[in-house]
Design a protein around this motif. Structure first.
Motif, PDB file in Angstrom:
ATOM      1  N   GLY A 135      36.811  82.777  18.540  1.00 53.53           N
ATOM      2  CA  GLY A 135      36.397  81.586  17.511  1.00 53.53           C
ATOM      3  C   GLY A 135      36.777  81.606  16.408  1.00 53.53           C
ATOM      4  N   ILE A 136      36.425  80.722  15.462  1.00 51.85           N
ATOM      5  CA  ILE A 136      36.943  80.739  13.997  1.00 51.85           C
ATOM      6  C   ILE A 136      35.842  81.247  13.162  1.00 51.85           C
ATOM      7  CG2 ILE A 136      38.881  78.925  14.481  1.00 51.85           C
ATOM      8  CD1 ILE A 136      36.954  76.867  13.026  1.00 51.85           C
ATOM      9  N   ASP A 137      34.523  81.156  13.569  1.00 52.62           N
ATOM     10  CA  ASP A 137      33.451  81.359  12.862  1.00 52.62           C
ATOM     11  C   ASP A 137      32.934  82.893  13.165  1.00 52.62           C
ATOM     12  OD1 ASP A 137      31.305  81.335  11.297  1.00 52.62           O
ATOM     13  OD2 ASP A 137      30.036  79.833  12.116  1.00 52.62           O
ATOM     14  N   LYS A 138      33.240  83.765  12.270  1.00 54.13           N
ATOM     15  CA  LYS A 138      32.846  85.317  12.453  1.00 54.13           C
ATOM     16  C   LYS A 138      31.511  85.452  12.953  1.00 54.13           C
ATOM     17  CE  LYS A 138      33.413  89.898  10.571  1.00 54.13           C
ATOM     18  NZ  LYS A 138      33.930  90.694   9.236  1.00 54.13           N
ATOM     19  N   THR A 139      30.530  85.009  12.161  1.00 52.94           N
ATOM     20  CA  THR A 139      29.145  85.181  12.370  1.00 52.94           C
ATOM     21  C   THR A 139      28.680  84.633  13.950  1.00 52.94           C
ATOM     22  OG1 THR A 139      28.527  82.958  11.393  1.00 52.94           O
ATOM     23  CG2 THR A 139      28.286  85.296  10.042  1.00 52.94           C
ATOM     24  N   LEU A 140      29.176  83.266  14.124  1.00 50.19           N
ATOM     25  CA  LEU A 140      29.151  82.929  15.468  1.00 50.19           C
ATOM     26  C   LEU A 140      29.626  83.497  16.753  1.00 50.19           C
ATOM     27  CD1 LEU A 140      27.577  80.460  16.910  1.00 50.19           C
ATOM     28  CD2 LEU A 140      29.684  79.125  16.702  1.00 50.19           C
ATOM     29  N   VAL A 141      30.872  84.133  16.711  1.00 46.97           N
ATOM     30  CA  VAL A 141      31.627  84.878  17.435  1.00 46.97           C
ATOM     31  C   VAL A 141      30.800  86.134  17.636  1.00 46.97           C
ATOM     32  CG1 VAL A 141      33.665  86.367  17.694  1.00 46.97           C
ATOM     33  CG2 VAL A 141      33.953  84.169  17.310  1.00 46.97           C
ATOM     34  N   GLY A 142      30.371  86.831  16.440  1.00 47.59           N
ATOM     35  CA  GLY A 142      29.499  88.177  16.753  1.00 47.59           C
ATOM     36  C   GLY A 142      28.433  87.877  17.299  1.00 47.59           C
ATOM     37  N   GLN A 143      27.601  86.935  16.979  1.00 50.73           N
ATOM     38  CA  GLN A 143      25.983  86.596  17.767  1.00 50.73           C
ATOM     39  C   GLN A 143      26.320  86.374  19.055  1.00 50.73           C
ATOM     40  OE1 GLN A 143      23.297  87.066  15.958  1.00 50.73           O
ATOM     41  NE2 GLN A 143      22.589  87.069  17.986  1.00 50.73           N
ATOM     42  N   THR A 144      27.300  85.593  19.509  1.00 47.60           N
ATOM     43  CA  THR A 144      27.490  85.160  20.736  1.00 47.60           C
ATOM     44  C   THR A 144      28.016  86.786  21.837  1.00 47.60           C
ATOM     45  OG1 THR A 144      28.358  82.937  20.302  1.00 47.60           O
ATOM     46  CG2 THR A 144      28.750  83.790  22.338  1.00 47.60           C
ATOM     47  N   ALA A 145      28.659  87.362  21.190  1.00 50.74           N
ATOM     48  CA  ALA A 145      29.113  88.662  21.774  1.00 50.74           C
ATOM     49  C   ALA A 145      27.572  89.445  21.694  1.00 50.74           C
ATOM     50  CB  ALA A 145      30.164  89.331  21.228  1.00 50.74           C
TER      51      ALA A 145
END
Length: 182
Positions: A135-145
């Motif tokens: 995705g484009i949002d680093k925090t959202l990608v990291g939190q989802t992972a």
């Protein structure tokens, strides 16, 4: 003065940064991201660089100076390149599959676990034991992972679980079988 905050953020071709009413907006080829800015911080765009500057020396402004510069840099990289996190599933008979916008995990429970794809994040399964979160949002990608990883955290004895692809799991030695005891 913040060492990180005073560094300019390079803007690649096709990326625009605007700052109005305490909201910074970054637009690029992959999408648009916005961030609320609190405190005495101003963002200027000069040529192909964005500069985050303090407008006062109030307490806590140095920390916010570095924080908003780092957030701006992450937003610029996100809208130009995007972010990905790779996960691997280790376990006998464990597998992962994509069904529509859901990720279905068979990871040793009595039932399959379904994870719904959040808005702004793409979940992929290139193989039966691989998950790619992008995705484009680093925090959202990291939190989802991280949320997917917590479904079955890797255990240290056999290495079973969901781990980041580059994560090293420290293995422990099992029981010695009662040697030396009578």
């Amino acid at each position: 003065m913040s060492r990180i905050g005073k560094l300019p953020v390079a803007l690649p071709a096709g990326v625009t940064v605007t700052f109005e009413n305490g909201v910074m907006t970054v637009k690029g080829g992959k999408g648009t991201l916005t961030q609320q800015v609190v405190g005495d911080i101003n963002i200027k765009v000069e040529g192909n660089e964005a500069i985050v500057e303090k407008t006062s020396d109030a307490a806590g402004t140095d920390a916010k100076h570095g924080l908003y510069r780092a957030l701006l840099h992450n937003m610029v990289v996100g809208v130009s390149q995007g972010y990905t996190k790779a996960l691997k599933v280790n376990g006998v008979g464990w597998k992962v599959a994509k069904q529509g916008n859901k990720l279905v995990l068979n990871v040793g429970f009595s039932h399959p676990v379904e994870v719904v794809e959040p808005a702004g994040v793409k979940l992929e399964c290139p193989g039966p034991n691989e998950i790619i979160v992008s995705g484009i949002d680093k925090t959202l990608v990291g939190q989802t992972a991280a949320d997917i990883r917590t479904i079955r955290v890797p255990e240290p004895y056999h290495g079973y679980g969901i781990a980041y692809k580059d994560e090293v799991i420290e293995r422990k030695e099992g029981k010695t079988g009662g040697k030396g005891k009578k």
